[in-house]
Design a protein around this motif. Structure first.
Motif, PDB file in Angstrom:
ATOM      1  N   GLY A  43       0.810  -1.204   0.000  1.00  0.00           N
ATOM      2  CA  GLY A  43       0.000   0.000   0.000  1.00  0.00           C
ATOM      3  C   GLY A  43       0.847   1.259   0.000  1.00  0.00           C
ATOM      4  N   PHE A  44       0.263   2.355  -0.489  1.00  0.00           N
ATOM      5  CA  PHE A  44       0.992   3.618  -0.618  1.00  0.00           C
ATOM      6  C   PHE A  44      -0.027   4.747  -0.530  1.00  0.00           C
ATOM      7  N   VAL A  45       0.308   5.795   0.238  1.00  0.00           N
ATOM      8  CA  VAL A  45      -0.579   6.946   0.405  1.00  0.00           C
ATOM      9  C   VAL A  45       0.144   8.194  -0.065  1.00  0.00           C
ATOM     10  N   THR A  46      -0.499   8.944  -0.954  1.00  0.00           N
ATOM     11  CA  THR A  46       0.091  10.191  -1.438  1.00  0.00           C
ATOM     12  C   THR A  46      -1.039  11.148  -1.785  1.00  0.00           C
ATOM     13  N   TYR A  47      -0.679  12.397  -2.120  1.00  0.00           N
ATOM     14  CA  TYR A  47      -1.674  13.444  -2.342  1.00  0.00           C
ATOM     15  C   TYR A  47      -0.949  14.685  -2.828  1.00  0.00           C
ATOM     16  N   GLN A  48      -1.706  15.594  -3.449  1.00  0.00           N
ATOM     17  CA  GLN A  48      -1.113  16.873  -3.864  1.00  0.00           C
ATOM     18  C   GLN A  48      -1.038  17.832  -2.674  1.00  0.00           C
ATOM     19  N   LEU A  61      -8.393  11.683   8.128  1.00  0.00           N
ATOM     20  CA  LEU A  61      -7.842  11.139   6.896  1.00  0.00           C
ATOM     21  C   LEU A  61      -6.948   9.939   7.182  1.00  0.00           C
ATOM     22  N   VAL A  62      -6.117  10.046   8.217  1.00  0.00           N
ATOM     23  CA  VAL A  62      -5.248   8.920   8.581  1.00  0.00           C
ATOM     24  C   VAL A  62      -6.093   7.716   8.977  1.00  0.00           C
ATOM     25  N   ASP A  63      -7.121   7.945   9.787  1.00  0.00           N
ATOM     26  CA  ASP A  63      -7.988   6.836  10.202  1.00  0.00           C
ATOM     27  C   ASP A  63      -8.656   6.182   8.995  1.00  0.00           C
ATOM     28  N   GLY A  64      -9.115   6.997   8.056  1.00  0.00           N
ATOM     29  CA  GLY A  64      -9.765   6.449   6.869  1.00  0.00           C
ATOM     30  C   GLY A  64      -8.813   5.632   6.021  1.00  0.00           C
ATOM     31  N   ALA A  65      -7.568   6.107   5.881  1.00  0.00           N
ATOM     32  CA  ALA A  65      -6.576   5.367   5.097  1.00  0.00           C
ATOM     33  C   ALA A  65      -6.235   4.042   5.768  1.00  0.00           C
ATOM     34  N   VAL A  66      -6.040   4.075   7.090  1.00  0.00           N
ATOM     35  CA  VAL A  66      -5.723   2.843   7.817  1.00  0.00           C
ATOM     36  C   VAL A  66      -6.866   1.839   7.682  1.00  0.00           C
ATOM     37  N   ALA A  67      -8.103   2.300   7.835  1.00  0.00           N
ATOM     38  CA  ALA A  67      -9.255   1.401   7.711  1.00  0.00           C
ATOM     39  C   ALA A  67      -9.315   0.779   6.321  1.00  0.00           C
ATOM     40  N   HIS A  68      -9.010   1.583   5.304  1.00  0.00           N
ATOM     41  CA  HIS A  68      -9.031   1.073   3.927  1.00  0.00           C
ATOM     42  C   HIS A  68      -8.044  -0.071   3.753  1.00  0.00           C
ATOM     43  N   PHE A  69      -6.818   0.118   4.194  1.00  0.00           N
ATOM     44  CA  PHE A  69      -5.803  -0.915   3.985  1.00  0.00           C
ATOM     45  C   PHE A  69      -5.979  -2.096   4.936  1.00  0.00           C
ATOM     46  N   SER A  71      -8.758  -3.306   5.783  1.00  0.00           N
ATOM     47  CA  SER A  71      -9.863  -4.115   5.266  1.00  0.00           C
ATOM     48  C   SER A  71      -9.423  -5.091   4.182  1.00  0.00           C
ATOM     49  N   ASP A  72      -8.246  -4.855   3.614  1.00  0.00           N
ATOM     50  CA  ASP A  72      -7.683  -5.756   2.606  1.00  0.00           C
ATOM     51  C   ASP A  72      -6.622  -6.605   3.301  1.00  0.00           C
ATOM     52  N   GLY A  73      -7.005  -7.831   3.654  1.00  0.00           N
ATOM     53  CA  GLY A  73      -6.101  -8.690   4.417  1.00  0.00           C
ATOM     54  C   GLY A  73      -4.821  -9.040   3.701  1.00  0.00           C
ATOM     55  N   GLY A  74      -4.747  -8.819   2.376  1.00  0.00           N
ATOM     56  CA  GLY A  74      -3.536  -9.137   1.638  1.00  0.00           C
ATOM     57  C   GLY A  74      -2.463  -8.077   1.736  1.00  0.00           C
ATOM     58  N   ILE A  75      -2.829  -6.865   2.175  1.00  0.00           N
ATOM     59  CA  ILE A  75      -1.857  -5.784   2.305  1.00  0.00           C
ATOM     60  C   ILE A  75      -0.977  -6.042   3.519  1.00  0.00           C
ATOM     61  N   THR A  76       0.334  -6.108   3.308  1.00  0.00           N
ATOM     62  CA  THR A  76       1.251  -6.399   4.412  1.00  0.00           C
ATOM     63  C   THR A  76       1.957  -5.161   4.935  1.00  0.00           C
ATOM     64  N   ASN A  77       2.128  -4.138   4.092  1.00  0.00           N
ATOM     65  CA  ASN A  77       2.744  -2.900   4.563  1.00  0.00           C
ATOM     66  C   ASN A  77       2.246  -1.724   3.734  1.00  0.00           C
ATOM     67  N   VAL A  78       2.284  -0.561   4.340  1.00  0.00           N
ATOM     68  CA  VAL A  78       1.796   0.666   3.706  1.00  0.00           C
ATOM     69  C   VAL A  78       2.806   1.771   3.948  1.00  0.00           C
ATOM     70  N   THR A 261       3.391  -1.731   9.124  1.00  0.00           N
ATOM     71  CA  THR A 261       3.503  -3.150   8.800  1.00  0.00           C
ATOM     72  C   THR A 261       2.441  -3.925   9.572  1.00  0.00           C
ATOM     73  N   ARG A 262       1.725  -4.795   8.849  1.00  0.00           N
ATOM     74  CA  ARG A 262       0.653  -5.539   9.500  1.00  0.00           C
ATOM     75  C   ARG A 262       1.230  -6.462  10.568  1.00  0.00           C
TER      76      ARG A 262
END
Length: 262
Positions: A43-48, A61-69, A71-78, A261-262
């Motif tokens: 996973g990767f988080v970026t923005y203008q 915003l941080v909480d929303g990003a964390v919840a998003h990743f 929720s995908d059990g395959g994501i191991t690091n962001v 890291t998960r």
């Protein structure tokens, strides 16, 4: 407007878009954030920018990003990519509280491609070339994993090979001595912009300080000019930053990755 201000504005406007993540498998928007998934379930988080958010808004915003990743059990690091010049009240605290770990900051360097396209003599027995074959790509990535202290794996080579298949202009360059790769780096022309990025610059410890990285960078700059790119950008370590400064590059800001890291 000073050169540094002009270059930083170009960086924000031209590069902090989807052009920043050309090899993304998927991109989800969350307000101003782009939540990106790469090959290997990274996973990767970026923005203008963060849209003028206050401290409470940043935390949301941080909480929303964390919840998003999460929720995908395959994501191991962001990785959350921060920039030193952003207005981001409370971002460091919000990330650390949610188990993101800051890594070493790097300098965002920008300058004229023509300033880098100079002749640099190579040590005897060292040659430069662009590589495209899978065996060469895997050898290059293995060398970079070693230099960067990463655990050897096929992950980085697989990601580069997938990116190569997109045929988006990325170039892979190496310097060799005695059939062994001693320096490597990528050139990434950014479509629709003035920029080409130089990335992944790495040199084996025993070959540093001999002009090889400068020669490889000059070769990439000449290729960028041939593609019509007038500006070069790089996230530089304290090893490569002084080299670029000698050629008139400006340190326009800093970038610090925060890794969960998960």
């Amino acid at each position: 407007m000073t050169d540094t201000s002009r270059l930083l504005r170009a960086y924000d406007e031209q590069l902090r878009t989807d052009a920043e993540t050309p090899s993304a498998v998927s991109v989800t928007r969350l307000g101003p954030l782009r939540l990106v998934t790469f090959l290997g379930r990274r996973g990767f988080v970026t923005y203008q920018d963060l849209g003028g958010a206050d401290e409470a808004g940043v935390r949301a915003l941080v909480d929303g990003a964390v919840a998003h990743f999460r929720s995908d059990g395959g994501i191991t690091n962001v990785e959350w990519k921060t920039r030193g010049h952003d207005h981001a009240p409370g971002l460091h605290e919000a990330l650390v509280e949610r188990a993101f770990v800051p890594e070493e900051p790097e300098s965002i360097m920008i300058g004229e491609a023509a300033a880098l396209a100079v002749d640099v003599p190579l040590p005897d027995g060292v040659t430069l070339r662009q590589v495209t074959q899978e065996s060469d790509v895997r050898a290059m990535c293995a060398m970079q994993d070693e230099v960067f202290g990463s655990t050897p794996s096929d992950a980085s080579a697989n990601a580069i090979l997938r990116r190569q298949a997109l045929d988006d202009g990325m170039e892979l360059w190496v310097a060799e001595a005695g059939g062994r790769i001693v320096t490597a780096g990528r050139l990434e022309p950014v479509p629709g912009t003035d920029f080409a990025g130089i990335w992944g610059g790495s040199t084996r410890t025993e070959w540093r300080g001999r002009g090889i990285y400068r020669a490889l960078t000059a070769a990439r700059a000449r290729s960028a000019l041939a593609r019509g790119k007038t500006l070069i950008n790089s996230d530089s370590t304290e090893y490569s930053r002084p080299i670029l400064e000698r050629y008139g590059f400006h340190r326009v800001s800093t970038t610090t990755p925060y890794v969960w890291t998960r």
